[in-house]
Design a protein around this motif. Sequence first.
Motif, PDB file in Angstrom:
ATOM      1  N   SER A 111       0.786   2.251  -2.530  1.00 56.58           N
ATOM      2  CA  SER A 111       0.065   1.131  -1.935  1.00 56.58           C
ATOM      3  C   SER A 111      -0.943   0.594  -2.944  1.00 56.58           C
ATOM      4  O   SER A 111      -1.679   1.361  -3.564  1.00 56.58           O
ATOM      5  CB  SER A 111      -0.656   1.582  -0.660  1.00 56.58           C
ATOM      6  N   GLN A 124       5.803 -14.609  -2.300  1.00 56.08           N
ATOM      7  CA  GLN A 124       6.550 -13.409  -2.673  1.00 56.08           C
ATOM      8  C   GLN A 124       6.247 -13.021  -4.121  1.00 56.08           C
ATOM      9  O   GLN A 124       6.174 -13.867  -5.007  1.00 56.08           O
ATOM     10  CB  GLN A 124       8.051 -13.655  -2.535  1.00 56.08           C
ATOM     11  N   GLU A 142       0.847  -4.451  -2.637  1.00 55.86           N
ATOM     12  CA  GLU A 142       2.126  -3.743  -2.570  1.00 55.86           C
ATOM     13  C   GLU A 142       2.019  -2.671  -1.492  1.00 55.86           C
ATOM     14  O   GLU A 142       1.070  -1.894  -1.468  1.00 55.86           O
ATOM     15  CB  GLU A 142       2.497  -3.097  -3.903  1.00 55.86           C
ATOM     16  N   ASP A 143       3.007  -2.656  -0.588  1.00 58.60           N
ATOM     17  CA  ASP A 143       3.064  -1.630   0.447  1.00 58.60           C
ATOM     18  C   ASP A 143       4.527  -1.438   0.842  1.00 58.60           C
ATOM     19  O   ASP A 143       5.434  -1.795   0.079  1.00 58.60           O
ATOM     20  CB  ASP A 143       2.185  -1.993   1.651  1.00 58.60           C
ATOM     21  N   ASP A 144       4.759  -0.891   2.013  1.00 59.22           N
ATOM     22  CA  ASP A 144       6.132  -0.626   2.443  1.00 59.22           C
ATOM     23  C   ASP A 144       6.960  -1.898   2.610  1.00 59.22           C
ATOM     24  O   ASP A 144       8.186  -1.848   2.646  1.00 59.22           O
ATOM     25  CB  ASP A 144       6.121   0.151   3.769  1.00 59.22           C
ATOM     26  N   ASN A 145       6.282  -3.037   2.717  1.00 60.90           N
ATOM     27  CA  ASN A 145       6.993  -4.310   2.887  1.00 60.90           C
ATOM     28  C   ASN A 145       7.278  -5.022   1.573  1.00 60.90           C
ATOM     29  O   ASN A 145       7.804  -6.135   1.567  1.00 60.90           O
ATOM     30  CB  ASN A 145       6.179  -5.242   3.798  1.00 60.90           C
ATOM     31  N   GLY A 146       6.924  -4.384   0.460  1.00 65.09           N
ATOM     32  CA  GLY A 146       7.179  -4.984  -0.846  1.00 65.09           C
ATOM     33  C   GLY A 146       5.916  -5.565  -1.465  1.00 65.09           C
ATOM     34  O   GLY A 146       4.799  -5.215  -1.082  1.00 65.09           O
TER      35      GLY A 146
END
Length: 350
Positions: free
Chosen positions: A18, A276, A314-318
Amino acid sequence: MDKVTLSIGNRQWQGWQSVNITRSLGAVTGEYRISLTQKWRDAERLPIKEGMAVKVIIGNEVLATGYVAERLPSYDGKSINYEITCRDKTKDLVESSVLHASGEWKDINLQAMAKEICAPYGIGVVVETDIGAAFTTIRLEQGESGFELLERLSRQRGVLLTSDANGNLVLTRGSKSKLATRLELGKNILAARGRFSEDSRFNQYIVKGVADALDGWEPSQVSGNQVVIKDNLVQRYRPKIIITEEVFTAEGASRRGQWQRQRAIGQSFSSEITVQGWRMPDGQLWPLNRRVDVVCPIQELNHEMLISTVTFIEDDNGRVTVLNVVPPEAMDIPPEKAKPKDDTGWLSLG
């Protein structure tokens, strides 16, 4: 994909799950939160301590230079989590009080003042704009931090205080440079949240002088002096009185009033836009203090805006970048002596 590296001493730490890295034109110190979660059998103790010097690197680019400010180790029955918060070198300017034998300076400009205040902390000073005339007299307020002192002086000269990737204090203004990439609904905007408010906006900012008997000024000479800066886009009667922090001059008071008006614009009219990834189509990281075209009918935006805050997440979703954009006028104080305009460009509260 770019790796995020914490460079501490001779060690480089990677593999973070993260990441949250924020830089803001309106803040003199950035904050970087990075965390790593490991299973018990894979965990190793991280020999990272608060106060250690650190560089934050994305790919091969240094993004920040500062110190480890806080560690938050935690665990449960399955895993161990290490969360590290780092802040720019300039954090010491924000948190530490200024020590000075007399508490007074004479005939010194903003650059020289900044260098003197920053020197004990090993912080460099970078000047990117006209800093205006020297101050006749500067008096330190008891317990005042370096940032508080420099920030009230910068208001008088229409200058912004921020930091750069090397941990220097930067004296700057809103940039005139514009990105080729634009932000557009239906193309590269993933999400957006606007804030359009009349709070903190006034139809006139009345800047008044304060007496300074030690410089030969009598209260009767100063109290009648004032400069009025108007915001014609505020239609109601909403006056705001501001007492200037230095000996009154028409130019200094004018710039102080413009600073207050423009900052109010930035606080009341902004959009937080998510895109993005961390890089623009040309491969560069999204920058701070650059102009960009924003096309978003939902927010009724089809204007050139200024990037005032950049957050890399940045995390689990990109990976995404969150850009806070404001009208360029919000960070634009004229460096030269000129009669201030009463309007604020295209900006309107509708």
